[in-house]
Design an enzyme around this catalytic site. Structure first.
Site, mmCIF file in Angstrom:
data_model
loop_
_atom_site.group_PDB
_atom_site.id
_atom_site.type_symbol
_atom_site.label_atom_id
_atom_site.label_comp_id
_atom_site.label_asym_id
_atom_site.label_seq_id
_atom_site.Cartn_x
_atom_site.Cartn_y
_atom_site.Cartn_z
ATOM 1 N N HIS C 134 0.750 -1.198 0.142
ATOM 2 C CA HIS C 134 -0.022 -0.047 -0.120
ATOM 3 C C HIS C 134 0.979 1.245 -0.158
ATOM 4 C CE1 HIS C 134 -2.994 3.004 1.824
ATOM 5 N NE2 HIS C 134 -3.840 2.331 1.600
ATOM 6 N N ASP C 211 2.804 -4.500 8.046
ATOM 7 C CA ASP C 211 1.671 -3.567 7.836
ATOM 8 C C ASP C 211 0.773 -4.468 7.939
ATOM 9 O OD1 ASP C 211 -0.479 -2.474 6.816
ATOM 10 O OD2 ASP C 211 0.398 -1.699 4.952
ATOM 11 N N GLN C 214 -4.372 -5.158 7.107
ATOM 12 C CA GLN C 214 -5.464 -6.047 6.358
ATOM 13 C C GLN C 214 -5.621 -7.506 7.099
ATOM 14 O OE1 GLN C 214 -8.005 -5.156 4.548
ATOM 15 N NE2 GLN C 214 -6.956 -3.413 3.767
ATOM 16 N N LYS C 237 -10.495 -0.215 10.182
ATOM 17 C CA LYS C 237 -10.635 -1.670 9.447
ATOM 18 C C LYS C 237 -10.940 -2.586 10.492
ATOM 19 C CE LYS C 237 -7.128 -0.049 6.189
ATOM 20 N NZ LYS C 237 -7.933 0.435 4.914
ATOM 21 N N CYS C 377 -4.739 2.365 -3.738
ATOM 22 C CA CYS C 377 -3.377 2.876 -3.036
ATOM 23 C C CYS C 377 -2.139 1.902 -3.317
ATOM 24 C CB CYS C 377 -3.628 3.309 -1.404
ATOM 25 S SG CYS C 377 -4.735 4.682 -1.388
HETATM 26 C C1 LIG Z 1 -2.476 -2.742 3.579
HETATM 27 C C2 LIG Z 1 -2.779 -1.511 3.910
HETATM 28 N N1 LIG Z 1 -2.052 -0.706 4.538
HETATM 29 C C3 LIG Z 1 -2.094 0.568 4.981
HETATM 30 C C4 LIG Z 1 -3.283 1.192 4.955
HETATM 31 C C5 LIG Z 1 -3.521 2.517 5.293
HETATM 32 O O1 LIG Z 1 -4.453 2.398 6.398
HETATM 33 P P1 LIG Z 1 -4.961 3.906 6.855
HETATM 34 O O2 LIG Z 1 -5.527 4.724 5.536
HETATM 35 O O3 LIG Z 1 -5.608 3.373 7.865
HETATM 36 O O4 LIG Z 1 -3.501 4.598 7.306
HETATM 37 C C6 LIG Z 1 -4.306 0.412 4.181
HETATM 38 C C7 LIG Z 1 -5.818 0.703 4.140
HETATM 39 O O5 LIG Z 1 -5.995 1.464 3.267
HETATM 40 C C8 LIG Z 1 -4.138 -1.092 3.770
HETATM 41 O O6 LIG Z 1 -5.140 -1.892 3.509
#
Ligand SMILES: Cc1ncc(COP(=O)(O)O)c(C=O)c1O
Ligand SMILES: Cc1ncc(COP(=O)(O)O)c(C=O)c1O
Lengths: 130, 421, 421, 130
Positions: C134, C211, C214, C237, C377
């Protein structure tokens, strides 16, 4: 609701876009992206006698953004530059004739933003999208 | 003691407003008096309207914003951007995109210090801060100085605990790049003349960052009238949710700044080789924002507007005036902050003889009076005042003369417990 | 298509759980079917229990935390620290202070990148990331690289859309200082073997940042069993509030890191000359935190624990399996992500012939089916897959086979509208 | 509730602290601060025959932190170092004999943390405060 935005006109222009391609050389060329969804539109313009003599668009994106670009190029081809400047977002939206949510509005108006930014500069195009 | 604002026509009924705030109306244990909440400078309580706004958000429109094509996501995006417009109108910003949503004042200042500071400051530069700053307007600059090496000058206090304008004028002669100061000191309630200080700074070519954490909740603040370049605020001090806040910045300045945090939403294009960035305000809002909190913040701003910020200011001045009449009856009390009440907000910082401020606060807590004790995140100010800590009572719209009376009685009691006569 | 987990004994009733989520039970306009919410990978909905936790916090215990001597402030502090303990238990961290409260995954990674990265990386160093990250696990490193100048290598995809372990092993030979990767890809649902990848990284002397945005919402995650050094998650999430999240870090690493943001609470002592910093976790939590949100996050973790993360994982695998049976009936559908369902989470990313993903999503919205369309993203991943965008449906505990059936019908309809036969 | 923490013993030790001062030289000296409220306590210790032969505290802070330091120094003066190591927070709190909220607990236990950190190192003192 969402469904009704895919009326014949949009689907037709999406399938058989008018003025699709590029012009090289062109008098004005500009490209922009809708950062929210990645739609891309580029418009090339040739001018003769202060009129848009030739116009072409390229890019990729959703049916709304691409059909809108196709319809817009049809609207302005052969028109005096002055009138293009006066063209409002309502004019384009009227032509599209579909109800749009704020997010999809940006798809629909991307081509107008690109056209105005190309001819009159980025600042002139700002009101299209705010 | 002169009260410069006319107070006879106060249009605000603290006791009535209090009913909007559920926590102030909680049943108390048998024999415990109602809560006299005199710690709004640390964090205010929340009215029903704000609590409901968060609740409604999660029950009816929650979704991730931007890039969503479906109804809920469009609704959530619209609510978030409407909240931004509400805050812009509330502060009289020219455009909504001049309001960057942040967690709190601290994040706002860190963002400004890093994004503006890294691209505008070099080792040979100077900036001006003041000795009355909250740590959140000191530490980010100290940390940046460690990296970049610029110099910091501090405006000292006058004997009346105001900023020394003579020294300020001298410091400006050294052509600082930035002047940063609190609109209102959280620790002693000193109210600084932002418009005048900003004019002086601009004349000297400096940008101005105002920490408005303690002013925006309590008085009208108009960023265009004040002409500040940056302004930071926290939602939780203005009857809004924790986790909400705004960094206001003039558009030209924000547009010239690199991002602070990286991630989703703040990009234009990402490849493995690098990243190009989105326009403002998205550039400064990486990741999923605290949508419910910022929507709650807008509800808070609407609440304040409905009550009237002029009326809130008058009400607090009236309480301050009353407190200044009553408090001198308490033996051993020493108060800090300007004598001239028009140069103050509704914050009273004091020491009580040799009783430690924490002990004073603990004894007041025994009477269900909530005040704060400590250095108030303003250790340099405490050093300048020659104390380690103070006890602080602070007023908001929901306070009444009765709260003041109870404070006074509580302080008498503290003297008694500690045998201080 | 093989389902490695036994699914016959699914103990979870999606339709029943759905009743806990007010937004999923909202009345719909005449003629509109109930909401089929298939966008939990972007942000999940919130159960009554979480909404109530926030509400109760503001109605009964709200105050600024730390340094408050009075009852409410002590109660708020206790609630905040209890939330930290809940998250530590939830992740099986050794100590509560290993959990730093942040706004979201993005802030967690920015914090780690800046605080750890600035003190551990130099121009000659390398780090390893993956092409399926991401943006929030790419952009912070790109920004830091601009400043420091280290090199980044990326683990590519195999033909089955998994990370290429052979290349990973080769990249480790170059002795990177850090390996950073998603536990689960938000864009294609690929599930990476964190324990194995971490062991390899540690053997090569690299620290590991995962990270887990998910994964934590959808399956048991044990930081000690996985032995990761850092782990980032977002509350929103995992049925928690927006504005909540955690950066987990091993104590020794966190203790050796300089702060990220400066301000109140994170200091030991501030003078005009400089600042010394507090111990962890306070050092990384400058300013007034989003107490209500983190308290809501703890309520979310409790909710997930009560439902059971094993059961949630099984339920999602069961839906995934069912979807994989049904979806091939849709002409022109191309799906992305590993074939082996045991290597996936409940995320299905696809394209539908020449119909743009946004148009697919818009047509599904017409049927009140919420999915996401775009680059998710993850632009570098899209580039690796050779697409600009996909449409994505993602499952959570409250989804049912009926949602899958409606998705399938909606996709048939999209083909029809666009005359794609 | 808060009031009852100011029982006679606390007020008396706060007013007339025992063993207040510094020792120079000392065998062990340590100082620490309660970062939450700024209370400071320093303790100096001299050892003879594995016993605490002399002890002095200095610092500033609330009545609880200062009275606690005074009471603690009385408790350990003349005691074998071993027994000091075994001294638990409950032992000190029993001696104080007042109900304390989590925040005030840290005030009350600061002196014990400082004493243990001084003699046995910071890690040994950690459990006092967690
Ligand atoms: C794998 C992953 N990493 C990071 C993020 C970023 O999360 P956030 O927007 O809550 O900071 C997301 C969500 O969009 C994600 O799915
Ligand atoms: C003047 C001032 N500045 C900054 C802050 C920091 O605010 P926050 O903790 O909400 O970031 C405060 C509040 O404590 C304050 O009073």
């Amino acid at each position: 609701m969402a469904e009704s935005i895919y009326r014949e006109l949009i689907l037709e222009h999406n399938k058989n876009p008018q003025n699709r391609g590029t012009l090289d050389p062109a008098d004005y060329s500009y490209q922009d992206t809708n950062p929210l969804c990645g739609d891309e539109v580029r418009i090339d313009v040739r001018v003769a006698d202060d009129k848009i003599s030739e116009i072409a668009f390229s890019g990729r994106g959703c049916a709304i953004s691409q059909a809108s670009a196709s319809i817009l190029t049809e609207m302005v081809k052969g028109q005096p530059l002055d009138e293009v400047k006066a063209l409002s977002k309502e004019d384009l939206l009227d032509e599209l004739g579909i109800p749009l949510s704020p997010a999809r509005l940006k798809c629909a108006l991307l081509s107008l933003k690109v056209l105005k930014a190309g001819i009159y500069g980025v600042n002139a195009a700002e009101d299209v999208w705010q | 003691m002169v009260l410069s604002t006319q107070t006879s026509a106060t249009t605000l009924d603290g006791a009535a407003l209090r009913r909007d705030f559920p926590i102030l109306n909680q049943p108390q244990p048998e024999g415990r008096p109602p809560l006299a909440f005199l710690d709004s400078a640390a964090s205010s309580q929340k009215p029903e309207q704000v609590i409901q706004a968060i609740d409604t958000y999660y029950r009816t429109i929650n979704a991730n914003i931007h890039r969503g094509v479906y109804e809920l996501s469009e609704a959530a995006t619209a609510a978030y951007e409407a909240a931004r417009q509400t805050m812009a109108t509330f502060l009289n910003a020219r455009q909504a995109r001049e309001c960057i949503f942040v967690r709190n004042t601290t994040e706002a200042i860190n963002l400004a210090a890093n994004a503006w500071g890294r691209s505008n400051l070099t080792a040979n530069d100077r900036i001006v801060l003041t000795v009355m700053e909250h740590h959140s307007n000191l530490v980010p600059w100290h940390m940046l100085r460690e990296e970049i090496g610029f110099s910091i000058d501090y405006i000292p206090l006058t004997d009346d605990h105001q900023l020394d304008m003579t020294v300020y004028a001298q410091l400006l002669e050294q052509k600082p790049k930035l002047v940063g100061f609190a609109h209102v000191s959280n620790a002693i309630g000193a109210l600084n003349d932002v418009a005048a200080m900003t004019r002086m700074a601009h004349d000297a070519g400096a940008a101005v960052l105002v920490d408005a954490a303690q002013s925006v909740p309590h008085m009208p603040v108009d960023v265009q009238a004040l002409d500040v370049d940056f302004l930071a605020l926290s939602g939780h001090k203005m009857v809004g949710p924790m986790g909400s806040g705004v960094l206001y910045g003039k558009r030209e300045l924000l547009e010239a700044m690199p991002p602070y945090m990286g991630g989703g939403s703040m990009i234009r294009k990402v490849t493995l080789d690098g990243t190009t960035f989105a326009d403002i305000p998205a550039r400064f809002e990486a990741g999923t924002p605290a949508v419910a909190d910022q929507v709650g913040l807008a509800a808070a701003a609407d609440y304040l507007t409905a009550v009237g910020l002029e009326a809130i200011r008058e009400h607090e001045l009236e309480l301050l005036d009353y407190a200044m009449e009553q408090l001198p009856s308490v033996p051993h009390l020493t108060m800090y902050g300007p004598e001239d009440l028009s140069k103050r907000s509704g914050v009273i910082s004091f020491t009580l003889g040799s009783i430690h401020p924490h002990d004073v606060a603990a004894i007041l807590d025994g009477e269900n009076i909530a005040v704060r004790a400590g250095h108030h995140c303003a250790q340099p100010l405490m050093a300048a005042l020659g104390v380690v800590a103070t006890t602080r009572a602070s007023f908001y719209m929901y306070n009444t003369r009765d709260d003041v009376d109870r404070l006074v009685a509580g302080l008498h009691k503290a003297n008694e417990v500690f045998g201080q006569v």
